[in-house]
Design an enzyme around this catalytic site. Sequence first.
Site, short mmCIF file in Angstrom:
data_model
loop_
_atom_site.label_atom_id
_atom_site.label_comp_id
_atom_site.label_asym_id
_atom_site.label_seq_id
_atom_site.Cartn_x
_atom_site.Cartn_y
_atom_site.Cartn_z
N CYS A 138 0.80 -1.35 0.04
CA CYS A 138 0.02 0.00 0.10
C CYS A 138 0.87 1.46 -0.03
O CYS A 138 2.18 1.25 -0.21
CB CYS A 138 -0.88 -0.06 1.30
SG CYS A 138 -0.04 0.32 2.74
N CYS B 263 3.18 1.73 2.70
CA CYS B 263 4.56 0.83 2.72
C CYS B 263 5.37 1.69 2.10
O CYS B 263 6.68 1.67 2.39
CB CYS B 263 4.34 -0.32 2.02
SG CYS B 263 2.73 -1.43 2.85
N ASP C 250 8.93 -35.76 -11.11
CA ASP C 250 9.81 -36.05 -10.36
C ASP C 250 9.67 -36.31 -8.90
O ASP C 250 8.43 -35.90 -8.36
CB ASP C 250 10.92 -35.17 -10.49
CG ASP C 250 12.17 -35.17 -9.70
OD1 ASP C 250 12.70 -36.21 -9.47
OD2 ASP C 250 12.47 -34.15 -8.88
N ASP D 139 12.36 -30.62 -10.72
CA ASP D 139 13.07 -29.36 -9.88
C ASP D 139 14.45 -29.74 -10.07
O ASP D 139 15.11 -28.60 -9.82
CB ASP D 139 12.44 -29.25 -8.51
CG ASP D 139 13.15 -30.25 -7.64
OD1 ASP D 139 13.09 -31.50 -7.77
OD2 ASP D 139 13.41 -29.78 -6.48
N ASP E 1 16.65 -33.46 -13.55
CA ASP E 1 15.60 -33.46 -14.38
C ASP E 1 15.61 -32.56 -15.55
O ASP E 1 14.79 -32.82 -16.61
CB ASP E 1 14.26 -32.95 -13.56
CG ASP E 1 14.10 -33.90 -12.07
OD1 ASP E 1 14.15 -34.91 -12.41
OD2 ASP E 1 13.89 -33.00 -11.43
#
Lengths: 52, 728
Positions: free
Chosen positions: B44, B47, B447, B627, B631
């Site tokens: 916001c 912030c 995986d 991941d 892989d």
Amino acid sequence: MTVISYLIPISLILGGLGLAGFVYTIRSSQYDDPEGDARRILSDDWDDHPKV
Amino acid sequence: MSVQADPHRPQMAVCPGCIAAPSGAIETGPTEARLALSLPTIHCQACISKVERGLAKVPGIRSARVNLTLKRALIEADPDIAAADLIPVVEGLGYEAHELNLGQLSSTATNKVGRDLAMRLAVAGFASMNVMLLSISVWSGASDATRDMFHWISAAISLPAVAYAGKPFFVNAWSALRVRRLNMDVPIVLALVLALVTSLWETSLGGEHAYFDAALTLTFFLLAGRYLDQRTRAVARSAAEELTALEVPRAIRVIDGEEAEIAVSDLAIGDLVLVRPGGRMPVDGRIADGRSELDRSLLTGETLPVFAEPGQMVSAGEVNLTGPLWVRATAVGEETSLHRMADLVAIAESGRSRYTSLADKAAKLYAPGVHILSGVAFVGWYLWTLDMRTALNIAAAVLIITCPCALGLAVPAVTTAASGRLFKRGLLIKSATALERLAEVDTVVFDKTGTLTEGTPVVTNIGAHSRRDLEVALALAEASSHPLAQALSRAARAAGIKPAELQNVEELPGFGTEAQLHGAFVRLGRAAWVGAAPVHETAAYLDCGDGRLRTFTFEDGLRQGAHDVVKALQAAGKEVVLLSGDSELPVSALAQHLGIATWAASDLPQDKLERVQQMTAQGHKVLMVGDGLNDTAALAAAHVSISPATALDAARVASDVVLLGRDLAPIAEACVTAQKATRRIRENFRLATLYNVIAVPLAVAGLATPLIAALAMSLSSITVSLNALRLR
């Protein structure tokens, strides 16, 4: 029909002004943070004097 | 490796899209440092002010600007200020902050392309509004000198506007023609040029029909499609880049006992590198000093930690678990085994680039068809009337009416809507054709470690131990940061166990923890060290001090949504396969638990790749979800691939979709959305064709007017966009 000779240049100039405005906003990065800019207006940081 | 080596972007070879982006565009000048922080929790105006004001107070900071859309702060500061110094400042204000590696963020380059397109879109838009105004006056009855004047003004606006706004089409069409190929831009350019030329000719002869407005609206709608396409991809790219930029590659180099933190790219062979517990190996090397355990799951899928002692070889990417390790580098940067695997990826990926998107398929059918049609109309009318002017006018009308406005919008409008929807669910679509490919999937390969499971162990036999033993185990486990020890202490705490009172608790990195209980030694750790007989599962062993030995077994905790996603995919008629580098026992247990019939254990990266290729050869369309580095090749070889945000960088780069949240369930949803999106794209093609079927005979018969052309074009473009919006 002479009215056309005023109206056509006027419509072209107004269109040109709109385009020039849009080009200015793009050039000055005003679309980089649309969400932040929408909220910054709520900040009271620069209410009394403009940001230098 | 075929691409120029840049230590900051070692993954470039696997991502052809990244090659175009300038790498390392931001140089840190000697006078000023540019820093970026990621602030995921700001939301916001308060912030923004708080962070900006807080940062501005730090001496040496010249300016700080928060971007709420990107949830980032950009800081310009004196060169001696590092991002690491600013993180505590922002955290002190109550916000989460992470350092971003600016070299990885090429958003400025992406922005430039977007801005350029927006500018051209705006020019086409404003020009077409003005020309349309004049055209409507002509259609509603302006005649003679007034009509001619309006046409001349239109021409004066359209010619420069089309020349500027249509540049992307001209460039694309030219590059296609130069290699003697046709793409969607060739008929577009032909229609634009022909429309302008015949309209000019007509105007100079005082004719009735001019297509200036059509040429401009056409440019506008087509640019709108391009712009949407570019934006969708820019959003995905900047989010993907942010994930990469969050991993700032740093290493601790030790010279004569002095520790210095430097960039991984500055390491050289022979350097002594300190890797603290929890850190990832930055280099391949030999352990010079220290004892610990290594987690190799990201490289091999193995969940069992491996013991590490001086003299042993380690590979980049392995995670050090317990004690500090000093490693003498034997290979750095591109030479590490981690990056050699990228070659495998590059080979696997070349297979996928052969995929032709629906838009390309349509263009292949469409472009020659349109040219032939308008050519036939031209020749036919010329032979019939022997009048060049009529024939050319009709040929131009055919080209304009068939012009692929709706086709140009059909795909980007749908992918924008679908990507937006999936992004809200936490899926980042990186590749332009990923949705189409995802819709065709009939086999899903998972995986195990880090994908279906969290990669963090959970105790399985806590109930099999007496309260007394658990109290001792908990006290020992709490003294260690080893993942198994932490899992044990979490489970024991959850069971309401209080730690026993022990004396002289000491952790021996790589072995376990020991302490004294009423004068006797108690130990929790590896089998050999405790003196127990090892079991096959992941386990920790406890010597209770009175001669009894207890075994705690662990399994990998399931990731949230794993059950649901497997169920949903199987219910949708897809075959689910589990391929893991882990040993047989845990893999079969997980497969049984989730109801996966086909599985394979102890797979090397090469095996995974071959299995995926084998399935592809059998005619299956494979979705690979993984991941780890093991892989990566399979991810690249699969028809389409997804990796979680926690995956290794190389795996994320090799995949088309990144799963941002922890939950796996959106994967099943993504398949459904992708199918819907593809259906919408096909519908859009049909809608566009329908308009053509109605309007083309009119044009060929010479009955088309600029008004009909404008109506057909706008109506088809709007229906196509509305149809795409139904996806939201």
